[in-house]
Enzyme design. Structure first.
Site, mmCIF file in Angstrom:
data_model
loop_
_atom_site.group_PDB
_atom_site.id
_atom_site.type_symbol
_atom_site.label_atom_id
_atom_site.label_comp_id
_atom_site.label_asym_id
_atom_site.label_seq_id
_atom_site.Cartn_x
_atom_site.Cartn_y
_atom_site.Cartn_z
ATOM 1 N N HIS A 165 43.665 6.536 23.105
ATOM 2 C CA HIS A 165 42.939 6.816 22.755
ATOM 3 C C HIS A 165 42.328 7.678 21.855
ATOM 4 O O HIS A 165 41.845 7.533 20.736
ATOM 5 C CB HIS A 165 41.831 6.750 23.314
ATOM 6 C CG HIS A 165 40.338 6.221 23.043
ATOM 7 N ND1 HIS A 165 39.551 5.123 23.282
ATOM 8 C CD2 HIS A 165 39.174 7.299 23.094
ATOM 9 C CE1 HIS A 165 38.505 5.969 22.911
ATOM 10 N NE2 HIS A 165 38.202 6.413 22.800
ATOM 11 N N GLU A 166 42.368 8.772 22.314
ATOM 12 C CA GLU A 166 42.621 10.464 21.350
ATOM 13 C C GLU A 166 42.887 9.958 20.386
ATOM 14 O O GLU A 166 43.218 10.850 19.006
ATOM 15 C CB GLU A 166 42.417 11.322 22.326
ATOM 16 C CG GLU A 166 41.638 11.092 23.477
ATOM 17 C CD GLU A 166 40.495 10.971 23.590
ATOM 18 O OE1 GLU A 166 39.689 11.640 21.896
ATOM 19 O OE2 GLU A 166 39.409 10.406 24.067
ATOM 20 N N HIS A 204 41.603 8.711 17.436
ATOM 21 C CA HIS A 204 40.694 9.575 16.894
ATOM 22 C C HIS A 204 41.096 10.758 15.631
ATOM 23 O O HIS A 204 40.452 10.601 15.012
ATOM 24 C CB HIS A 204 40.028 10.023 17.749
ATOM 25 C CG HIS A 204 38.513 9.346 18.902
ATOM 26 N ND1 HIS A 204 37.955 8.319 18.045
ATOM 27 C CD2 HIS A 204 38.546 9.199 20.052
ATOM 28 C CE1 HIS A 204 37.590 7.920 18.519
ATOM 29 N NE2 HIS A 204 37.816 8.742 20.077
#
Length: 417
Positions: free
Chosen positions: A21-22, A25
């Site tokens: 997920h990170e 980003h």
């Protein structure tokens, strides 16, 4: 040994889901040219930290999420104002380091009082050195050093706010997007691991039932019923049984690779029963079947998760319906004990859930940040950053309170058994 393996699989699940997920980003922020100051897994005190390139990578104590800290999102740089005494380290005539204190140990630097400074757009510092005024250009990757803590400056074109709405939106949406991508890959993997249903098989029969009286046995494969080929369709078999209550049915079963004819009469119980427990016999999935079945699993799981969010929003739930980190760990351990296929399926569900949850338009979540960007696109100017920060802070506090409440409830449930 099993307990250690379960613990490893629990940690692996959380680590992979948060990291992917990170990373979404992080990757799209870097592609947009945004300076990423920190890539963190977990919250709280640092357990492990190292710097590579412009970014510091950290592993933190509390494994309840992670974050990517982009330049311009928070006022993390120490402000330097005219009249302040600083020291500069130069390479050629360009500033590479700006020291805020401890000037006596900066023998290789020049010391003076700031006359004027701009570290965002014009990148210069004008210094008064004992009455001599001199201006120096600042390197776009210069470091500010305060008490041996180094912070890279962030020119305006490297800050989050300088990018287009589309670039910023992509940097935010990329986190959930990577969870969706991972979920799909895992759903497809489960199909390859478990295979696809090929035939309906009898797992067992009930004592005294019509199936036992007819001579049906465990591991019999149901080929045809009343001249209708069953294949892998359990629903078709159930429908035929309900249509034949108290009427003899002709079953063709396969036992030890030999087809046998049996006559079965369903009893008038709950609309028609013969007293068998069914299971699927599977075969290896083709690539196309894995993609198709994986996508079907993902879409049906998405509908189920969104339905649960709807009940949460309309308060159609009890506190015991909610689960926090304790219950998730508990259930993950159960899935790990059930085998790799079941564990992988659970990991796919968790990744999908994490992606969908983060897209909810609730303050502090990615969905809320996308809503603010939508307002900016419609208004033609950004929402006041101070007000947006307050909204996200309140949302984060509410999420933490909910986390504490459900965790407390989970612990009580464990104590009460």
């Amino acid at each position: 040994m099993a307990t250690l393996q379960n613990a490893f699989q629990i940690v692996l699940l959380f680590f992979v889901l948060v990291t992917i997920h990170e990373w979404g980003h992080f990757y799209f922020a870097k592609r947009a040219g945004i300076l990423v100051r920190e890539f963190a897994i977990g919250f709280g005190p640092k357990l492990l930290s190292f710097k590579k390139g412009e970014t510091r990578y950290t592993l933190r104590l509390l494994p309840i999420g992670g974050f990517v800290r982009m330049a311009g999102e928070d006022p993390e740089i120490v402000q330097i104002n005219p009249g302040q005494r600083i020291a500069l380290a130069l390479k050629g005539n360009e500033v590479t380091h700006i020291y805020i204190n401890d000037f006596d140990n900066r023998s290789d630097s020049i010391v003076g009082v700031v006359e004027d400074i701009d570290l965002e757009r014009r990148l210069f510092v004008k210094l008064d050195m004992d009455g001599e005024i001199k201006q120096f250009p600042v390197h776009p990757q210069a470091l500010m050093v305060s008490k041996d803590k180094e912070t890279q400056i962030a020119p305006w074109d490297r800050q989050f706010g300088s990018k287009t709405v589309g670039q910023r939106a992509m940097s935010i949406f990329a986190g959930p997007m990577m969870n969706f991508f991972l979920a799909f890959i895992l759903f497809v993997t489960v199909v390859f691991m478990a295979g696809v249903p090929d035939k309906v098989k009898i797992q067992g029969t009930t004592a005294g039932s019509a199936a036992e009286k007819a001579g049906l046995m465990a591991n019999d494969i149901i080929v045809q019923v009343n001249d209708v080929t069953i294949g892998a369709d359990r629903n078709k078999l159930t429908s035929l049984i309900k249509q034949s209550v108290n009427k003899p049915m002709v079953w063709i079963i396969e036992r030890n690779k030999e087809q046998i004819r049996k006559e079965v009469t369903p009893a008038d119980i709950n609309g028609g029963q013969v007293g068998v427990t069914l299971m699927a016999e599977t075969r290896k999935a083709s690539f196309g079947e894995a993609i198709s079945n994986g996508w079907s699993s993902m879409t049906s799981a998405t509908v189920s998760i969104l339905d649960s969010f709807g009940k949460l929003a309309t308060l159609q739930f009890k506190m015991d319906d909610l689960g926090g980190p304790v219950r998730i760990v508990e259930f993950t351990s159960e899935q790990a004990s059930a085998g790799w296929a079941q564990y992988t399926f659970w990991a796919a569900l968790m990744s999908l859930y994490l992606g969908l949850f983060n897209l909810l338009p609730f303050p502090a979540l990615d969905g809320s940040r996308l809503v603010f960007l939508g307002f900016e696109a419609l208004r033609g100017k950004p929402v006041d950053p101070g007000r947006e920060s307050i909204v996200h802070f309140v949302g984060f506090a509410m999420l933490m309170l909910l986390m504490i409440a459900v965790t407390y409830n989970d612990i009580l449930r464990l104590i009460k058994g």
